[in-house]
Design a protein around this motif. Structure first.
Motif, PDB file in Angstrom:
ATOM      1  N   THR A 172       0.967  -1.299   0.045  1.00 21.79           N
ATOM      2  CA  THR A 172      -0.149  -0.131  -0.104  1.00 21.79           C
ATOM      3  C   THR A 172       1.036   1.242  -0.011  1.00 21.79           C
ATOM      4  OG1 THR A 172      -1.772  -1.070   1.321  1.00 21.79           O
ATOM      5  CG2 THR A 172      -1.711   1.205   1.229  1.00 21.79           C
TER       6      THR A 172
ATOM      7  N   GLU B  80      -8.182  -5.259   4.982  1.00 22.40           N
ATOM      8  CA  GLU B  80      -9.118  -6.407   5.673  1.00 22.40           C
ATOM      9  C   GLU B  80     -10.404  -5.924   5.449  1.00 22.40           C
ATOM     10  OE1 GLU B  80      -8.406  -6.208  10.068  1.00 22.40           O
ATOM     11  OE2 GLU B  80      -7.379  -4.401   9.319  1.00 22.40           O
ATOM     12  N   PRO B  81     -11.298  -7.055   5.495  1.00 17.24           N
ATOM     13  CA  PRO B  81     -12.885  -6.649   5.454  1.00 17.24           C
ATOM     14  C   PRO B  81     -12.907  -5.534   6.545  1.00 17.24           C
ATOM     15  CG  PRO B  81     -12.343  -8.885   5.635  1.00 17.24           C
ATOM     16  CD  PRO B  81     -11.061  -8.251   5.980  1.00 17.24           C
TER      17      PRO B  81
ATOM     18  N   TRP C  90      -7.376  -5.339  -2.782  1.00 15.22           N
ATOM     19  CA  TRP C  90      -6.313  -5.738  -3.669  1.00 15.22           C
ATOM     20  C   TRP C  90      -5.261  -6.500  -2.865  1.00 15.22           C
ATOM     21  CZ3 TRP C  90      -1.748  -2.725  -4.017  1.00 15.22           C
ATOM     22  CH2 TRP C  90      -1.501  -1.545  -3.160  1.00 15.22           C
TER      23      TRP C  90
ATOM     24  N   THR D  49      -0.670  -7.609  -2.402  1.00 11.77           N
ATOM     25  CA  THR D  49       0.612  -7.155  -2.642  1.00 11.77           C
ATOM     26  C   THR D  49       1.036  -7.566  -4.173  1.00 11.77           C
ATOM     27  OG1 THR D  49       1.227  -7.935  -0.538  1.00 11.77           O
ATOM     28  CG2 THR D  49       3.081  -7.788  -2.077  1.00 11.77           C
TER      29      THR D  49
HETATM   30  C1  WTA Z   1      -7.199  -8.519   2.081  1.00  5.33           C
HETATM   31  C2  WTA Z   1      -2.961  -5.393   0.960  1.00  5.33           C
HETATM   32  C3  WTA Z   1     -11.292  -7.382   2.418  1.00  5.33           C
HETATM   33  C4  WTA Z   1      -7.458  -9.938   1.357  1.00  5.33           C
HETATM   34  C5  WTA Z   1      -3.316  -4.176  -0.060  1.00  5.33           C
HETATM   35  C6  WTA Z   1      -6.076 -10.146   0.407  1.00  5.33           C
HETATM   36  C7  WTA Z   1      -9.094  -7.122   2.256  1.00  5.33           C
HETATM   37  C8  WTA Z   1      -5.164  -9.569   1.539  1.00  5.33           C
HETATM   38  C9  WTA Z   1      -9.186  -5.853   1.529  1.00  5.33           C
HETATM   39  C10 WTA Z   1      -4.027  -8.801   0.763  1.00  5.33           C
HETATM   40  C11 WTA Z   1     -10.525  -5.311   1.562  1.00  5.33           C
HETATM   41  C12 WTA Z   1      -7.217  -6.539   1.360  1.00  5.33           C
HETATM   42  N1  WTA Z   1     -11.487  -5.851   2.034  1.00  5.33           N
HETATM   43  N2  WTA Z   1     -10.130  -7.725   2.493  1.00  5.33           N
HETATM   44  N3  WTA Z   1     -10.738  -4.103   1.093  1.00  5.33           N
HETATM   45  N4  WTA Z   1      -7.919  -5.521   1.088  1.00  5.33           N
HETATM   46  N5  WTA Z   1      -7.885  -7.496   1.863  1.00  5.33           N
HETATM   47  O1  WTA Z   1      -1.044  -8.597   0.257  1.00  5.33           O
HETATM   48  O2  WTA Z   1      -7.410 -11.110   2.368  1.00  5.33           O
HETATM   49  O3  WTA Z   1      -0.984  -7.092   2.288  1.00  5.33           O
HETATM   50  O4  WTA Z   1      -5.941 -11.221  -0.198  1.00  5.33           O
HETATM   51  O5  WTA Z   1      -2.152  -6.591   0.441  1.00  5.33           O
HETATM   52  O6  WTA Z   1      -5.709  -8.546   2.468  1.00  5.33           O
HETATM   53  O7  WTA Z   1      -2.852  -8.331   1.564  1.00  5.33           O
HETATM   54  P1  WTA Z   1      -1.716  -7.648   1.331  1.00  5.33           P
END
Ligand code: WTA
Length: 701
Positions: free
Chosen positions: A329, A405-406, A431, A433
């Motif tokens: 992010t 997260e949700p 979204w 990584t």
């Molecule tokens: C979760 C962070 C619900 C999801 C950008 C995903 C979410 C993981 C959301 C990725 C959201 C990310 N609502 N769940 N708006 N955004 N997730 O790779 O399970 O650190 O697969 O990327 O976070 O986490 P990452």
């Protein structure tokens, strides 16, 4: 796999439909995208050429000839033939118009230290001088990898952009990760230079960060990689925040070296669009984190485009993404996206609640922040500790983001009403990584918001929910399944660094229709999240379907946690499970069985926690460590994580008739739940969605 009785896709999830919230006329009037014609431009019939619109936000040294090359599916190539430099696009090209404008506003954690404004002109100088140092002193050149282990200080974006200027691939490891975790990533990426800092502030304390470099050197060496040079930034001019030993010939203060590079300008190296820009490691289903490799042209186009339309960034905005640059992010939506658009990006060093939960709102008021971006875990914490704080400060957000997260509808409403003062639009951006940028959310001026639901696929991205056998799960069916993306998009990562077979295996194999096909339609991207789609097309994300635990927005692999635990001498077996946590979303609980001859003790529990701190980092520290007489196992000897997850969350153990040792379940349940009652850790009643998640946990076993 006989223990898999229900697939995610078969679980019908019932939840209350939430009402919609509309963007304000004020917001719509100024938005970058308020004409629905944009949806037509990005419709499937215009794919992939529609993404020219994103690429045209950048300055190219050579224009590309092929928008999307699928000849080596699923290793997609975007904007082939094009050449550009990311540092030029984020810095140099803004000098003509925005030389004196703040590129970065850095807010140190101690409130008596003043905010530093780094203008585009100064950023240009700093990036060039540091690039000269990397080139001349370290001998780095395009294609080399460099590991950064940096906290939230301006030297981090400077170092990233300096690497990008040379075509050097940066790999930033989250500052909160341990030295050992950093060292593993150094080794995997083959870096011989490590960039770090002596110390930084966190929760009022000046932490010694440089000590982690020695641990990184040791861990990297064990994995066969020598760190030759450590470049150390300094937190306080003329001082050292570290007591770590200094190795002559290996460790160098950046400020001392920079004396030789004052005023040096390094021409940006023109890189092919498909040249890697950076690696970002993330947890997966094995113990070894994977290095997600992101491209220069596709990635930068995608973060610029989504920053413009979904973050609604205009050059005159003051934008604050309250995430860490050590995560994707921060790369996409603190550094590359906003700077590509010549925005002012706020970088805050510390924790949200230091010295009190009014801090973020004081920062927003003082700096005139009008776009705010953070994660549900931060929102929950600020709500808990300072529910009325936002009202005390005179700031006004036009736009807010939630990510990672949700978000519970209730938390969403507090964010909207109290933090956003009922004025700001919210985008709930789903979204990963691997994805580079947003995949599903609402177009802020053109779509209504619905608490708890991310929204439909973003421009040019077509998600679809599939069941276990690959059949589409229709919108409005009330059934959950695996969310997939039917098509490639420019922000998708290129590969798992050094392990192309894992790239295919993890993300494409499940739903690939023909492994020889060069047609993108045969290669849906498997995201690893459960989701369902409502009648209105909005996706509600349920969480991971693999054995990844999302703690406060940080992905932790159960295997990673377990292998850290297994380094403790007394431990014979280990299993990590998620527990629902009101602040962090999920927390980790570790179950361990001891080798014969050892007795359970508090010391062993502490050793497990310390091993996780040292090998991964404090963010992964388990909420509880439970020493049990034996793990519940199938007849083939597999640990049944869903059974212990049920115990930890008080949701029942499910069917245990297929276990080899069903009798142990009661003993564990009695012990763990008894202790939890005593510790005041009985969870609240879980929502239907949370219940399903716990029931489904570990189904990949
Ligand atoms: C979760 C962070 C619900 C999801 C950008 C995903 C979410 C993981 C959301 C990725 C959201 C990310 N609502 N769940 N708006 N955004 N997730 O790779 O399970 O650190 O697969 O990327 O976070 O986490 P990452």
């Amino acid at each position: 796999m006989s223990e898999v009785q229900v697939s995610e896709a078969e679980i019908a999830v019932h939840w209350r439909e939430e009402g919609y919230f509309a963007p304000s006329p004020n917001f719509i009037g100024q938005a970058n995208s308020s004409d629905p014609a944009i949806f037509e431009r990005f419709s499937e019939t215009n794919f992939p050429e529609c993404f020219k619109e994103y690429a045209d936000l950048l300055t190219w040294d050579h224009y590309w000839h092929t928008t999307l090359d699928t000849s080596n599916a699923p290793f997609w190539k975007w904007f082939v033939g094009g050449k550009l430099n990311a540092s030029y696009n984020c810095v140099d090209r803004h000098l003509a118009k925005h030389r004196d404008k703040a590129a970065i506003l850095w807010v140190p954690e101690p409130e008596n230290e003043v905010t530093q404004a780094i203008t585009y002109q100064e950023l240009y100088k700093r990036v060039n001088e540091f690039a000269a140092l990397l080139q001349d002193f370290c001998g780095l050149k395009a294609g080399d990898r460099v590991t950064l282990h940096m906290p939230m200080v301006p030297d981090l974006p400077v170092a990233m952009l300096a690497c990008a200027r040379l075509g050097v691939i940066h790999s930033e490891v989250f500052g909160g990760f341990s030295g050992a975790a950093c060292g593993d990533r150094v080794a995997d990426s083959g870096s011989s230079v490590l960039i770090t800092i002596d110390g930084y502030y966190r929760n009022g304390e000046l932490l010694d960060h440089k000590v982690k470099a020695d641990e990184a050197v040791a861990a990297a060496k064990k994995a066969g990689q020598t760190i030759k040079t450590i470049l150390v930034f300094r937190r306080h001019h003329g001082q050292s925040a570290s007591k770590a030993n200094w190795v002559e010939g290996r460790d160098f203060w950046v400020d001392e070296l920079l004396r030789d590079y004052r005023g040096r300008i390094v021409p940006p190296v023109s890189m092919p669009a498909e040249a890697p820009l950076f690696l970002m490691y993330t947890s997966g289903t094995t113990a070894k984190p994977k290095g997600c490799q992101h491209s220069t042209g596709g990635y930068l186009s995608y973060v610029a485009g989504t920053s413009k339309y979904y973050q609604d960034i205009h050059p005159e905005d003051t934008y604050w993404c309250f995430a860490d640059i050590g995560w994707i992010t921060g790369h996409s939506y603190i550094v590359y996206g906003p700077l590509a658009l010549a925005a002012t990006s706020v970088v805050y060093e510390g924790v949200p609640t230091y010295p009190d939960p009014g801090r973020p709102w004081r920062i927003a008021e003082r700096l005139g922040v009008n776009i705010f971006h953070t994660a549900p875990t931060t929102i929950r914490m600020l709500r808990k500790l300072g529910p009325d704080e936002p009202k005390k400060y005179d700031y006004h957000f036009k736009h807010m983001t939630t990510v990672g997260e949700p978000i519970e509808p209730d938390v969403w409403r507090w964010y909207h009403q109290v933090v956003g003062k009922g004025e700001a639009v919210i985008v709930d951006t789903w979204w990963q990584t691997e994805n580079g940028g947003f995949l599903a959310t609402t177009m802020p001026a053109l779509m209504k918001m619905k608490p708890g639901s991310a929204g439909p696929g973003v421009l040019g991205v077509y998600p679809q929910i599939l069941d276990e056998t690959g059949n589409p799960v229709p919108a409005g069916s009330g059934k959950a399944g695996n969310i997939t993306i039917r098509n490639p998009w420019p922000g998708i990562f290129q590969t798992v660094y050094g392990q192309p077979e894992r790239f295919i295996e993890i993300y494409y194999k499940k739903y690939n229709k023909d492994s020889k096909s060069k047609d993108w339609r045969d290669w849906p991207y498997f995201a690893g999240d459960g989701a369902l789609q409502a009648e209105d097309g909005y996706f509600r994300i349920l969480g991971r379907v693999d054995d990844v635990i999302n703690v406060a927005g940080h992905r932790l692999g159960t295997k990673e946690l377990e292998s850290a635990t297994l380094t403790v001498e007394e431990v014979a077996e280990a299993a990590a499970v998620p527990v629902i946590d009101d602040l962090r979303g999920r927390a980790v609980e570790m179950y361990v069985a001891l080798k014969p001859g050892y007795k359970p003790s508090k010391q062993i529990e502490d050793k497990v926690a310390a091993a996780i701190d040292n090998l991964i980092g404090k963010i992964a520290r388990p909420k509880n460590v439970w020493i049990v007489p034996d793990m519940p196992k199938t007849r083939s000897g597999k640990i049944m994580r869903r059974v212990i997850a049920g115990i930890s969350n008080f949701t029942g153990t499910g069917d245990i008739t297929t276990l080899a040792n069903p009798e142990v379940v009661q003993t564990i349940q009695h012990h763990v739940q008894g202790e939890k009652v005593q510790r005041g850790q009985v969870p609240r009643e879980l929502s239907a969605q949370e219940l399903e998640e716990i029931k489904a946990f570990g189904k990949v076993d």
